[in-house]
Structures are given as C-alpha cells and as structure tokens.
Design a protein around this motif. Sequence first.
Motif, mmCIF file in Angstrom:
data_model
loop_
_atom_site.group_PDB
_atom_site.id
_atom_site.type_symbol
_atom_site.label_atom_id
_atom_site.label_comp_id
_atom_site.label_asym_id
_atom_site.label_seq_id
_atom_site.Cartn_x
_atom_site.Cartn_y
_atom_site.Cartn_z
ATOM 1 N N LYS A 9 1.156 -0.973 0.227
ATOM 2 C CA LYS A 9 -0.739 0.170 0.035
ATOM 3 C C LYS A 9 0.425 1.137 -0.120
ATOM 4 O O LYS A 9 0.598 1.905 -0.929
ATOM 5 C CB LYS A 9 -1.158 -0.144 1.158
ATOM 6 N N LEU A 10 2.079 1.316 0.892
ATOM 7 C CA LEU A 10 3.029 1.803 0.886
ATOM 8 C C LEU A 10 3.617 2.557 -0.298
ATOM 9 O O LEU A 10 3.636 3.556 -0.732
ATOM 10 C CB LEU A 10 3.676 2.333 1.910
ATOM 11 N N LEU A 11 3.719 1.082 -0.901
ATOM 12 C CA LEU A 11 4.470 1.501 -2.503
ATOM 13 C C LEU A 11 3.580 2.402 -3.445
ATOM 14 O O LEU A 11 4.176 3.209 -3.977
ATOM 15 C CB LEU A 11 5.722 0.156 -2.852
ATOM 16 N N GLU A 12 2.608 1.218 -3.418
ATOM 17 C CA GLU A 12 1.794 1.957 -4.047
ATOM 18 C C GLU A 12 1.500 3.076 -4.538
ATOM 19 O O GLU A 12 1.702 4.135 -5.078
ATOM 20 C CB GLU A 12 0.314 1.434 -4.225
ATOM 21 N N ALA A 13 1.201 3.905 -3.223
ATOM 22 C CA ALA A 13 0.936 5.706 -2.812
ATOM 23 C C ALA A 13 2.349 6.071 -3.383
ATOM 24 O O ALA A 13 2.246 7.801 -3.756
ATOM 25 C CB ALA A 13 0.617 5.986 -1.512
ATOM 26 N N ARG A 14 3.671 5.548 -2.833
ATOM 27 C CA ARG A 14 4.727 6.509 -3.573
ATOM 28 C C ARG A 14 4.899 6.118 -5.244
ATOM 29 O O ARG A 14 5.223 6.785 -6.079
ATOM 30 C CB ARG A 14 5.767 5.981 -2.972
ATOM 31 N N LEU A 15 4.270 5.469 -5.558
ATOM 32 C CA LEU A 15 4.359 5.400 -7.129
ATOM 33 C C LEU A 15 3.171 5.711 -7.667
ATOM 34 O O LEU A 15 4.089 7.239 -8.851
ATOM 35 C CB LEU A 15 3.949 4.211 -7.070
ATOM 36 N N GLY A 48 1.938 9.108 -6.582
ATOM 37 C CA GLY A 48 3.055 10.179 -6.454
ATOM 38 C C GLY A 48 3.961 10.819 -7.384
ATOM 39 O O GLY A 48 4.480 11.942 -8.001
ATOM 40 N N GLY A 49 4.801 9.284 -8.016
ATOM 41 C CA GLY A 49 5.843 10.195 -8.354
ATOM 42 C C GLY A 49 6.958 11.017 -7.656
ATOM 43 O O GLY A 49 7.255 9.956 -6.936
ATOM 44 N N SER A 50 7.096 12.417 -8.616
ATOM 45 C CA SER A 50 8.735 12.949 -7.771
ATOM 46 C C SER A 50 7.994 13.556 -6.162
ATOM 47 O O SER A 50 8.735 15.063 -6.348
ATOM 48 C CB SER A 50 9.243 13.248 -8.364
ATOM 49 N N GLU A 51 6.803 13.669 -6.564
ATOM 50 C CA GLU A 51 6.236 14.455 -4.900
ATOM 51 C C GLU A 51 7.036 14.566 -3.897
ATOM 52 O O GLU A 51 7.686 13.267 -3.433
ATOM 53 C CB GLU A 51 5.032 14.758 -4.570
ATOM 54 N N GLU A 52 7.288 15.593 -2.775
ATOM 55 C CA GLU A 52 7.601 15.903 -1.947
ATOM 56 C C GLU A 52 7.117 14.716 -1.138
ATOM 57 O O GLU A 52 5.988 14.498 -0.949
ATOM 58 C CB GLU A 52 7.623 17.431 -0.423
#
Length: 235
Positions: free
Chosen positions: A161-167, A169-173
Amino acid sequence: MVLYFLKDETRVEASGMEEPIGVHHALAERASKYNKRPHVFRLQTADWRVFLFQALSAEEMSSWISRINLVAAMFSSPPFPAAVGSQRKFIRPILPTAQCRNSLEEQHQAHEVWMDKFSDELGEHQRNLPDKRGRGRDLEEYRLKKEYLLYEKRRYETYVKLLEARLCGGSEELEQWEARLGGPDSADEGLGLTKSHSSPSLNLDPPPAGVKVKRNISERRTVRKIIPKRNKQLL
C-alpha cells in the motif's frame, strides 16, 4: 537502515549512543493494546523484538509509522529461502540485512508476490487444523506458524500500500505523500499522516523530533532523540 538513539542531539558521540535498531523488514504500528500512555506506537524488527515509542501527538506518531514503514518497504531485500530439514519444528526464516537495489516498481512487484504467497500459505495452514486431542507441542507449533503467517501477510500488505501511494505520487515531496495517506486514524495499517510541525523529517537540515522511548513497559520512562539513518534516495 537503522534508528540511532542519542542522549543529546547537539553532540553525536559513540559513547553516548545506545545500540541502534535495524528497520529492515520491520513493521511499525499503533500500539493499540497499550493504554497507559497516549500516542504510543510499536516497532517490531526482523528478529521479532518489539520496541515501544511515545510521540508527542497523534500526527507525529502517524508520521513516524509511515516513514519507518516506507523505508523498510523500499530497501528490504527479499527473504532467504526456507531451510529444508527432516524436523517438523517451525522456525522463522532469517531475513537479510543487505539493502535492496530494486527500483520502486520492481520492489512493489516483489512485495505483491510475497503478500500473495503468505496469504495462500495462511489459508492452507488454517484448513489443516491440528487434532485438539493431539500433543501439546503440535498445537504450539501450529499456533506459532499461524502467528508468523498473519504477521508477514500484514507486513507485506502495508509495504504494498505504501509503495503504491509512493508510485502514484511520482517525484512529490514526502510531506505531500504523507498528506495523501490520510489521518492518524489509519495508523493501525502503517498508513496515514496529517502533517504538523512536530512530524519527523528525513531531510538532513532540520533537527530530529524528540520522542519518549520505552524499551520495556515495566521500565521507567526515559527521553531519547531518535535520529533515522539518512538515505540520499529519499532526499
């Protein structure tokens, strides 16, 4: 990937450090069964040691949970193959400490495979219940393996779930990524954050946030500074 404990954030001396805690294959969660103090989360390490930490607020607690789990999800290497032997005794596999070199996409796919694997193993394990009139050792082995499979399934679900959210978001802070996860109420799943000034930062410039550390529930409360080991890929 370790957490360091310093008695004084202005002086970084080896003599003042306590033993660091490795966060590879770790899982941080709200300590829902601990009610003596507020804003406490638990960190379970790869060797199944459990540490309790008290944050200053629900938002800070959620931030620590999210960022610890994100680092573990991004850089934990795949588990070693299970040992093969003639004994039926259940033994948890040893998890590697080396940092994973996979990309986020590759790491996400690998975690999904392990999540499905543990889900299938748990279902198979629960379908093969031991005889209640059997030996106590067999019942204990069944309980230990079930506890292990439930934990690993939950850990990999959190990582995915965390990596899905990170992916997504792209390069967001990281602050923007945390804001999209939700509020402190979702911290039980290792997710969620509403940004506040007390939230810990992975940047090198700001000083780390202070949290109260309890290594054992029966110990006297002490105050420590937690300094996550910095990783340039997160900056």
